[in-house]
Design an enzyme around this catalytic site. Structure first.
Site, short mmCIF file in Angstrom:
data_model
loop_
_atom_site.label_atom_id
_atom_site.label_comp_id
_atom_site.label_asym_id
_atom_site.label_seq_id
_atom_site.Cartn_x
_atom_site.Cartn_y
_atom_site.Cartn_z
N ASP A 16 0.86 -1.18 0.00
CA ASP A 16 0.00 0.00 0.00
C ASP A 16 0.91 1.23 0.00
O ASP A 16 2.10 1.15 0.32
CB ASP A 16 -0.90 -0.01 1.23
CG ASP A 16 -1.89 1.13 1.24
OD1 ASP A 16 -2.57 1.33 0.22
OD2 ASP A 16 -1.97 1.84 2.25
N ASP A 18 -0.31 5.13 0.77
CA ASP A 18 -0.64 6.09 1.82
C ASP A 18 -0.54 5.43 3.19
O ASP A 18 -1.24 4.45 3.47
CB ASP A 18 -2.06 6.65 1.64
CG ASP A 18 -2.20 7.49 0.38
OD1 ASP A 18 -1.22 8.13 0.00
OD2 ASP A 18 -3.29 7.48 -0.21
#
Length: 344
Positions: A16, A18
Site C-alpha cells: 500500500d 498512503d
C-alpha cells in the site's frame, strides 16, 4: 520464524502507499531505504493503491522523488482494477462516465473504453474515484447516468484517506452521494474486494506475495480475502487499539512498527501455559481483561497482547474497555512513536 529475515519467505511485496510508503507528499521515515534493500535482494516491489486519482507514471515519479525504487509498471491502482472490471462487462469502445481524475481516464483508455463527462453521452457505466477537484456538477452527471441504468463502479470504498494533515474524506464517503441519490450501490474494485488483488497478481505474476498495509479494513481484510499473508505497519491509520480489537477477518499475519521489520528476523508470539509470550513480554486474558507484563521491544509486546486478545475473542471482536489497559505499557515513553497512529 527462525534466523531468516521476514522478507526471505516472499518473492513479491504488494505495498500500500498512503500510510506505508508516504504520508501526503513526504516519505514515511525509513521506508524508501527499506524498499531499496528489498529490491537489492531480488524481491519484486508492486505498489498497490486504492487511490485512483493519479496515473501510474505520476505515482512512480512521486516515489522516485522520495528515494523509493519505482517505475510505472510497478504501480497497480484501483483505477486499473475498475477499468478491467468495466471492460469485462460492457461492449468494447463503450462510453464510460468518469467521476474522478486522470488516473481513471487513462486506465479506461488502456482497455479501449471512451471516458466521458456527461450523461448526455449515454454511458454504459459510471466509474467513481477520488479527485481533489470533484464537483457537484460531475456527481450530478453520474447520478443521472446511473438512474438511466448505467453500471455503477467505485474504484474503492475507503471512507477516509491519510494525509500529513490528518484523515480526509475518501472515495467511499463521496460515492454515498450517487448511491443515496439513486438507490444503487456501486460494485467496488479496490481493497478489500477481490478485483484489485486479481489485478496485482495478473501484473506481477507473484508466486509468494506479502501484502503490506496500514489499514485493517482494506489492506489486511483484502489479504485475508485473497488467502495470502499480510504485514500491518503502524505508520498510518491502524494503531495498537485497532489491532487488539480486530475481528477475525482483519487480523494480520505479522505486525511491526514500520518497514524496517522486513529485514529482521520476525519474533512470533508463542503459547505459554495460560497465555502468550513474545521476547520479554507475557500476555494473558484473566478476569475478563487483557493483562500484559514484561518489557523490551514494544512491537513484541503488542504481538503477545494481540495473540491473547484474539484467542479470547475467538470469532468476535475483543471489547475495547477490556484491552485498553495494556496501552500504557506499550506506549510508555517514545517506544512506539514511529508514526501518527501509534498513540491510539
Amino acid at each position: 520464524m527462525d534466523s531468516q529475515t521476514l522478507i526471505d519467505a516472499y518473492d513479491t511485496l504488494l505495498l500500500d502507499l498512503d500510510g506505508v510508503v508516504y504520508l501526503g507528499r513526504g516519505a514515511v521515515p525509513g521506508a524508501p531505504e527499506a524498499l531499496r534493500r528489498a529490491e537489492e535482494r531480488g524481491v519484486r516491489l508492486a505498489y498497490v493503491t486504492n487511490n485512483a486519482s493519479r496515473t501510474p507514471a505520476a505515482i512512480a515519479g512521486h516515489l522516485s522523488e522520495l528515494g523509493a525504487p519505482a517505475t510505472p509498471a510497478d504501480v497497480v491502482t484501483s483505477a486499473q482494477a475498475a477499468a478491467r472490471l468495466v471492460a469485462e462487462r460492457v461492449a468494447p469502445g463503450s462510453a464510460v462516465l468518469v467521476v474522478g481524475g486522470m488516473g481513471l481516464r487513462a486506465a479506461l483508455r488502456a482497455h479501449g473504453l471512451r471516458p466521458v463527462s456527461t450523461a448526455l453521452e449515454e454511458p454504459a457505466a459510471v466509474v467513481q474515484g477520488i479527485a481533489p477537484d470533484l464537483s457537484y456538477g460531475l456527481l450530478s452527471e453520474g447520478a443521472l447516468a446511473v438512474r438511466r441504468g448505467a453500471l455503477f463502479v467505485a474504484a474503492n470504498a475507503d471512507s477516509t484517506m491519510p494525509t500529513g494533515r490528518g484523515e480526509l474524506p475518501g472515495n467511499g464517503a463521496m460515492t454515498r452521494v450517487i448511491a443515496a441519490a439513486t438507490g444503487v450501490e456501486p460494485i467496488v474494485a479496490g481493497k478489500p474486494e477481490p478485483p484489485l488483488h486479481r489485478e496485482s497478481m495478473i501484473r506481477t505474476g507473484a508466486a509468494r506475495p506479502l501484502v503490506v498495509g496500514d489499514r485493517l479494513d482494506t489492506d489486511i481484510e483484502g489479504a485475508r480475502n485473497a488467502g495470502v499473508d499480510s504485514l500491518l505497519v503502524l505508520t498510518g491509520v491502524a494503531g495498537p487499539l485497532d489491532l487488539l480489537t480486530a475481528g477475525p477477518g482483519q487480523r494480520p499475519t505479522y505486525l511491526a512498527a514500520d518497514l524496517s521489520a522486513l529485514h529482521r528476523p520476525y519474533t512470533a508470539p508463542g503459547r505459554d501455559g495460560g497465555g502468550w509470550t513474545c521476547a520479554g513480554w507475557a500476555a494473558r486474558w484473566a478476569g475478563g481483561r487483557l493483562r500484559l507484563e514484561g518489557g523490551g521491544e514494544p512491537s513484541d509486546g503488542l504481538r503477545a497482547a494481540c495473540a491473547a486478545a484474539w484467542e479470547a475473542a475467538g470469532d468476535e471482536r475483543a471489547d475495547e474497555d477490556a484491552v485498553k489497559d495494556v496501552l500504557a505499557s506499550l506506549l510508555r515513553g517514545d517506544a512506539l512513536s514511529g508514526g501518527p497512529s501509534l498513540r491510539g
